[in-house]
Structures are given as structure tokens and as C-alpha cells.
Write a protein that holds these residues in place. Structure first.
Motif, PDB file in Angstrom:
ATOM      1  N   ALA A 319      -7.351  32.437  51.365  1.00 19.29           N
ATOM      2  CA  ALA A 319      -7.420  32.137  49.844  1.00 19.29           C
ATOM      3  C   ALA A 319      -8.233  30.890  49.575  1.00 19.29           C
ATOM      4  CB  ALA A 319      -5.976  31.997  49.401  1.00 19.29           C
ATOM      5  N   LEU A 320      -8.594  30.217  50.601  1.00 18.65           N
ATOM      6  CA  LEU A 320      -9.194  28.959  50.391  1.00 18.65           C
ATOM      7  C   LEU A 320     -10.770  29.429  49.690  1.00 18.65           C
ATOM      8  CD1 LEU A 320      -8.427  26.757  53.372  1.00 18.65           C
ATOM      9  CD2 LEU A 320      -7.845  26.492  50.973  1.00 18.65           C
ATOM     10  N   ARG A 327     -19.194  35.040  44.447  1.00 15.84           N
ATOM     11  CA  ARG A 327     -20.574  34.610  44.627  1.00 15.84           C
ATOM     12  C   ARG A 327     -20.998  34.971  46.275  1.00 15.84           C
ATOM     13  NH1 ARG A 327     -21.769  30.008  41.401  1.00 15.84           N
ATOM     14  NH2 ARG A 327     -23.646  30.376  42.368  1.00 15.84           N
ATOM     15  N   PRO A 328     -21.629  36.186  46.124  1.00 12.33           N
ATOM     16  CA  PRO A 328     -21.804  36.622  47.527  1.00 12.33           C
ATOM     17  C   PRO A 328     -22.938  35.599  48.225  1.00 12.33           C
ATOM     18  CG  PRO A 328     -22.728  38.038  46.037  1.00 12.33           C
ATOM     19  CD  PRO A 328     -21.670  37.266  45.248  1.00 12.33           C
ATOM     20  N   GLU A 329     -23.683  35.170  47.382  1.00 10.18           N
ATOM     21  CA  GLU A 329     -24.843  34.009  48.132  1.00 10.18           C
ATOM     22  C   GLU A 329     -24.590  32.859  48.565  1.00 10.18           C
ATOM     23  OE1 GLU A 329     -24.252  32.600  43.951  1.00 10.18           O
ATOM     24  OE2 GLU A 329     -24.439  34.726  44.915  1.00 10.18           O
ATOM     25  N   LEU A 330     -23.307  32.654  48.014  1.00  6.83           N
ATOM     26  CA  LEU A 330     -22.601  31.408  48.781  1.00  6.83           C
ATOM     27  C   LEU A 330     -21.919  31.413  49.901  1.00  6.83           C
ATOM     28  CD1 LEU A 330     -21.075  29.534  45.429  1.00  6.83           C
ATOM     29  CD2 LEU A 330     -23.183  29.147  46.547  1.00  6.83           C
ATOM     30  N   LEU A 331     -21.220  32.686  50.045  1.00  9.21           N
ATOM     31  CA  LEU A 331     -20.689  33.330  51.176  1.00  9.21           C
ATOM     32  C   LEU A 331     -21.627  33.562  52.166  1.00  9.21           C
ATOM     33  CD1 LEU A 331     -17.598  35.990  49.861  1.00  9.21           C
ATOM     34  CD2 LEU A 331     -17.673  33.179  50.762  1.00  9.21           C
ATOM     35  N   GLU A 332     -22.727  34.010  52.099  1.00 12.96           N
ATOM     36  CA  GLU A 332     -23.770  34.684  52.961  1.00 12.96           C
ATOM     37  C   GLU A 332     -24.112  33.108  53.520  1.00 12.96           C
ATOM     38  OE1 GLU A 332     -26.153  36.561  55.413  1.00 12.96           O
ATOM     39  OE2 GLU A 332     -24.475  37.107  54.414  1.00 12.96           O
ATOM     40  N   THR A 333     -24.606  32.130  52.578  1.00 11.67           N
ATOM     41  CA  THR A 333     -25.107  30.752  53.037  1.00 11.67           C
ATOM     42  C   THR A 333     -23.920  30.000  53.860  1.00 11.67           C
ATOM     43  OG1 THR A 333     -26.300  30.666  51.056  1.00 11.67           O
ATOM     44  CG2 THR A 333     -25.740  28.544  52.263  1.00 11.67           C
ATOM     45  N   ALA A 363     -23.003  22.503  48.768  1.00 18.18           N
ATOM     46  CA  ALA A 363     -22.070  21.398  47.613  1.00 18.18           C
ATOM     47  C   ALA A 363     -21.320  22.166  46.561  1.00 18.18           C
ATOM     48  CB  ALA A 363     -23.178  20.616  47.011  1.00 18.18           C
ATOM     49  N   LYS A 364     -21.703  23.129  46.326  1.00 17.09           N
ATOM     50  CA  LYS A 364     -21.053  24.106  45.251  1.00 17.09           C
ATOM     51  C   LYS A 364     -19.730  24.669  45.908  1.00 17.09           C
ATOM     52  CE  LYS A 364     -22.378  24.990  41.715  1.00 17.09           C
ATOM     53  NZ  LYS A 364     -22.184  24.673  40.326  1.00 17.09           N
ATOM     54  N   ILE A 365     -20.052  24.851  47.294  1.00 17.32           N
ATOM     55  CA  ILE A 365     -18.709  25.478  48.038  1.00 17.32           C
ATOM     56  C   ILE A 365     -17.884  24.279  48.108  1.00 17.32           C
ATOM     57  CG2 ILE A 365     -18.137  26.299  50.275  1.00 17.32           C
ATOM     58  CD1 ILE A 365     -20.715  27.784  50.583  1.00 17.32           C
ATOM     59  N   ASP A 366     -18.240  23.331  48.600  1.00 12.90           N
ATOM     60  CA  ASP A 366     -17.316  21.960  48.648  1.00 12.90           C
ATOM     61  C   ASP A 366     -16.454  21.774  47.513  1.00 12.90           C
ATOM     62  OD1 ASP A 366     -15.978  19.720  49.143  1.00 12.90           O
ATOM     63  OD2 ASP A 366     -17.774  18.625  50.242  1.00 12.90           O
ATOM     64  N   GLU A 367     -17.245  21.698  46.241  1.00  8.72           N
ATOM     65  CA  GLU A 367     -16.868  21.340  45.007  1.00  8.72           C
ATOM     66  C   GLU A 367     -15.772  22.457  44.563  1.00  8.72           C
ATOM     67  OE1 GLU A 367     -18.347  21.811  40.579  1.00  8.72           O
ATOM     68  OE2 GLU A 367     -19.552  21.239  41.901  1.00  8.72           O
ATOM     69  N   GLN A 368     -16.037  23.646  44.709  1.00  7.62           N
ATOM     70  CA  GLN A 368     -14.974  24.741  44.147  1.00  7.62           C
ATOM     71  C   GLN A 368     -13.878  25.026  45.249  1.00  7.62           C
ATOM     72  OE1 GLN A 368     -16.934  28.210  42.656  1.00  7.62           O
ATOM     73  NE2 GLN A 368     -18.528  27.326  41.592  1.00  7.62           N
ATOM     74  N   THR A 369     -14.186  24.787  46.585  1.00  9.24           N
ATOM     75  CA  THR A 369     -12.828  25.208  47.377  1.00  9.24           C
ATOM     76  C   THR A 369     -12.153  24.112  48.051  1.00  9.24           C
ATOM     77  OG1 THR A 369     -14.278  25.222  49.422  1.00  9.24           O
ATOM     78  CG2 THR A 369     -14.187  27.286  48.120  1.00  9.24           C
ATOM     79  N   GLY A 370     -12.856  22.973  47.909  1.00 10.24           N
ATOM     80  CA  GLY A 370     -12.359  21.660  48.407  1.00 10.24           C
ATOM     81  C   GLY A 370     -12.474  21.905  49.852  1.00 10.24           C
ATOM     82  N   ILE A 371     -13.310  22.743  50.608  1.00  8.00           N
ATOM     83  CA  ILE A 371     -13.378  22.569  51.922  1.00  8.00           C
ATOM     84  C   ILE A 371     -14.501  21.477  52.470  1.00  8.00           C
ATOM     85  CG2 ILE A 371     -14.063  23.764  54.078  1.00  8.00           C
ATOM     86  CD1 ILE A 371     -12.692  26.229  52.584  1.00  8.00           C
ATOM     87  N   GLY A 378     -12.844  20.744  58.317  1.00 15.42           N
ATOM     88  CA  GLY A 378     -13.239  21.532  57.080  1.00 15.42           C
ATOM     89  C   GLY A 378     -14.075  22.686  57.935  1.00 15.42           C
ATOM     90  N   THR A 379     -14.719  22.258  58.796  1.00 20.63           N
ATOM     91  CA  THR A 379     -15.452  23.723  59.540  1.00 20.63           C
ATOM     92  C   THR A 379     -14.704  24.798  59.956  1.00 20.63           C
ATOM     93  OG1 THR A 379     -17.396  21.957  60.147  1.00 20.63           O
ATOM     94  CG2 THR A 379     -17.161  23.855  61.314  1.00 20.63           C
ATOM     95  N   ALA A 380     -13.449  24.047  60.863  1.00 24.18           N
ATOM     96  CA  ALA A 380     -12.559  25.082  61.492  1.00 24.18           C
ATOM     97  C   ALA A 380     -11.991  26.037  60.452  1.00 24.18           C
ATOM     98  CB  ALA A 380     -11.356  24.334  62.302  1.00 24.18           C
ATOM     99  N   LEU A 381     -11.554  25.345  59.007  1.00 27.57           N
ATOM    100  CA  LEU A 381     -10.975  26.001  58.033  1.00 27.57           C
ATOM    101  C   LEU A 381     -11.907  27.065  57.476  1.00 27.57           C
ATOM    102  CD1 LEU A 381      -8.860  23.088  56.067  1.00 27.57           C
ATOM    103  CD2 LEU A 381      -7.740  25.206  57.352  1.00 27.57           C
TER     104      LEU A 381
END
Length: 393
Positions: A319-320, A327-333, A363-371, A378-381
Motif C-alpha cells: 500500500a505504500l 501514475r504509471p510513468e512514476l512506477l515505470e521510472t 522526488a514526486k514519488i518521495d513526496e507522495q509515498t514517503g519512501i 527506503g530502497t528495500a521498501l
């Protein structure tokens, strides 16, 4: 074309010699053919002899009545016998040679009974004999090939069913056919994935899959049991063998596809199902993590494999990534970045982006997920979340 009375009279003198000619063919003339001597005596003395007698009498009847009501029905016995020989495994060349030799022996018999002054009648009979021979040979070859094709189709279906059952755990390890397929000992199980298969018709796909099968058989030097389709498949290689590192390259070169291979050894038939499940999971993990096509073993993705196992915390880790699920482009990145050891330039090159665009997306992934992808935790998560979201279990 009706034959002359002289030709019919000459042929009639061979009628009493039918049984003698059949015995001579089956016990003398045919014995010189390669492989004939190994046939069972009952096949020679009963079935082949009966076919010879039928052939001789059929020719003699045609001499007497050259225009039968149903010409095709005359070949019924030849077709039935050809189907039997195909089922028994007699080589086609041997079967056709018996018919050719039979024609020659019958010609000699006609020559032997011919009297001076019957040369023209003898020529008529030879013409008739040679004219009828192609029809018989054609019917025999056609029936034989049709029967062999049907038998091979049935055998392939049985083999595929057995292999699929073994991979899925539906075949007991002591199955009687495992020994015949050399699957009663150690084996190597492969999971194959074809990357972005081209949009092709079924004929082109089958051609590519035949090429893949050829490479597998040649690489391992054994008959490899493969269940393949346009997207990949599962493979069992009999024996205690190891997949060469360049196997994906060999497969790609001949098939024209990008191929990834997961290889897992199985100690025996009882372990094939688990090995197949593990190989399939390894293949999935390499795709989820964005690893390039190649040969993958469990040790290559050991951490990722462990992180993809489900337990009571799995749903919370998966769920993280919910905040960026749309946002498939963020997941692909993210996948590509992790697959390239978090090298921003390599990630940008693989995605065809500017490195700054990669930085902005991360940065957008970090901001929205907190990872925090800059930390080991964070990498392992992130890896675990990707694997669990895509998990089949």
C-alpha cells in the motif's frame, strides 16, 4: 484401355501361381530389403503375404476387366495395410520398396510364362502394370503419412499433458512414462519470457517456437520438453545439466525475440513442481524490477525473492505505492531506476528522458509515498512494494 485376348490369356496363366509368387516375395525377394528381415514372422507370413496376394489378383482382375465401377475402392486393402504399417513404425521407404519389388517380381513371372510370339502381349501387360503402380504407391504413401501425422499429433498431446501435469503437480513421481521421457531423475526447469513479441499471425508464431525448441534441444543435447506460447513458457530439461550463460542470446539470435530465462534445478520428479513455481517467480521478479533480459538464477534475485514473500505485513508494504498507483510513468521510472542500481543517467537513457526529469519523478514519488530512495531502508521498501503489488500469490 482394353487389352488384347493374347495379353489376357498370358495373364491368366499366372493365376495358379499367385500363392507361389506371394511366398517368393515375402520370403525371398523382400528379405534383401534393409530392415525387412527384422520384421516379425507373423507380419511377413500373414499380413504382408495377404497384401501381396491381393495386389497380384487385383492386377489380374484389371487385365480381365480394365474399367471397374469404383477404381478407388481397389486400393482399400493397400490403404488399410499402410495404416497398420505406420502404426507399427515400419519405415515408409521399406513399405514403398516392397511395392516396387513386388512389381518387379510380377513382371518376371509374366516374362517366365510368356511363350514365343507373345512379345506384344507381354509389352501390353508391362504397360498396364507400370500404369497402375503409381496409383497404388500414391495411395500407400498418402495413407501412411496421414496415419503417422495423426499418431504423432496424439503422442505430442499426451506428452504435453504429462509435462504440464508434472509441472503443475498433477502427475505422481512414479508415473510409468517418466522413465521413457528420462524424467525419472534430476532435471533442470526453465521459465522463458519473450519480451514484446511482435504482432504476428499463428503461422509465424509457430515458426518462432519451433526455432526456440531447436535451440533448446541442440544446446542441451537431449529432447527438451517445452510448453511454449507467444509469451514464453516452461521447460523441463532431463538430466543433471546447467544452463549456459549465453542461452538467452542463442534463443534471441534464432527467434528474433528478446528472451529472458529463469533456471532452477530439480533433484528429481518430486521436486519439478516446486522448481517450476520458483522459476516462474524468478522470471516475474526480474520483470517487475526491470532487469534486462538474460539468464537469471535464484541467487541473482535472492533479496528480491525474499521481499516478495507474503506475510501479515505484506498488504501494508504494498500500500505504500497506492498514492502513485494512477501514475504509471512514476512506477515505470521507479522500476527502471532500481534496475539500474539507482544511476540517474542510466535510468534517463533507458527511458529516453533527461536526467532532470528522472530527478523530478523520483522526488514526486518521495513526496507522495514517503519512501526515501536515498536510504537503504527506503530502497528495500520500494523493491518489496513493487514485488508485492505485482505478486500472483
Amino acid at each position: 484401355m482394353a487389352l488384347s485376348p493374347a495379353a489376357r490369356s498370358l495373364a491368366a496363366r499366372c493365376e495358379p501361381r499367385v500363392n507361389e509368387l506371394a511366398r517368393r516375395m515375402t520370403r525371398e525377394s523382400f528379405e534383401e530389403l534393409p530392415g525387412y528381415a527384422e520384421l516379425p514372422d507373423d507380419v511377413k507370413d500373414l499380413e504382408i503375404a495377404a497384401t501381396v496376394r491381393h495386389g497380384i489378383r487385383l492386377f489380374l482382375r484389371r487385365v480381365e476387366d480394365p474399367d471397374p465401377v469404383s477404381p478407388g475402392s481397389n486400393n482399400r486393402v493397400f490403404r488399410e495395410r499402410a495404416a497398420q504399417r505406420a502404426e507399427e513404425g515400419m519405415p515408409l521407404h521399406l513399405l514403398l520398396r516392397t511395392h516396387a519389388v513386388g512389381v518387379y517380381v510380377l513382371w518376371r513371372a509374366l516374362r517366365d510364362v510368356a511363350r514365343p510370339g507373345e512379345e506384344a502381349a507381354l509389352v501390353e501387360l508391362v504397360d498396364a502394370l507400370l500404369e497402375s503402380h503409381p496409383g497404388v504407391v500414391g495411395a500407400v504413401a498418402e495413407t501412411y503419412l496421414d496415419e503417422r501425422a495423426a499418431l504423432e499429433t496424439e503422442q505430442r498431446a499426451q506428452l504435453r499433458s504429462l509435462v504440464r501435469g508434472l509441472l503443475d503437480g498433477m502427475v505422481p513421481p512414479g508415473h510409468v512414462l517418466l522413465g521413457e521421457l528420462r524424467l525419472d531423475g534430476p532435471a533442470l526447469v526453465l521459465a522463458l519470457g519473450f519480451e514484446a513479441p511482435p504482432a504476428e499471425g499463428p503461422v509465424a508464431v509457430r515458426r518462432r517456437l519451433r526455432r526456440v525448441q531447436t535451440v533448446l534441444d541442440r544446446t542441451f543435447g537431449v529432447d527438451v520438453h517445452a510448453l511454449l506460447d507467444a509469451d514464453g513458457g516452461r521447460v523441463i530439461v532431463p538430466g543433471d545439466l546447467v544452463a549456459p550463460d549465453d542461452l538467452p542470446h542463442r534463443l534471441s539470435r534464432l527467434s528474433g525475440l528478446h528472451v529472458r530465462v529463469a533456471a532452477v534445478p530439480a533433484e528429481g520428479p518430486a521436486h519439478i513442481t516446486d522448481a517450476a513455481r520458483t522459476a516462474t517467480e524468478i522470471l516475474r521478479i526480474t520483470r517487475v524490477c526491470g532487469l534486462p533480459p538474460g539468464l537469471h538464477r535464484l541467487d541473482d534475485v535472492l533479496l528480491e525473492y525474499h521481499l516478495s514473500r507474503r506475510d501479515e505485513s505484506s498488504h501494508r508494504i504494498a500500500a505504500l505505492l497506492d498514492p502513485v498507483a494512477d501514475r504509471p510513468e512514476l512506477l515505470e521510472t521507479l522500476r527502471t531506476h532500481l534496475a539500474h542500481q539507482q544511476d540517474r543517467r542510466a535510468t534517463a537513457s533507458a527511458l529516453g528522458l533527461h536526467p532532470n526529469t528522472v530527478d523530478n519523478r523520483l522526488a514526486k514519488i518521495d513526496e507522495q509515498t514517503g519512501i526515501d530512495l536515498s536510504s537503504p531502508r527506503g530502497t528495500a521498501l520500494a523493491i518489496a512494494a513493487l514485488l508485492l503489488r505485482d505478486s500472483e500469490y
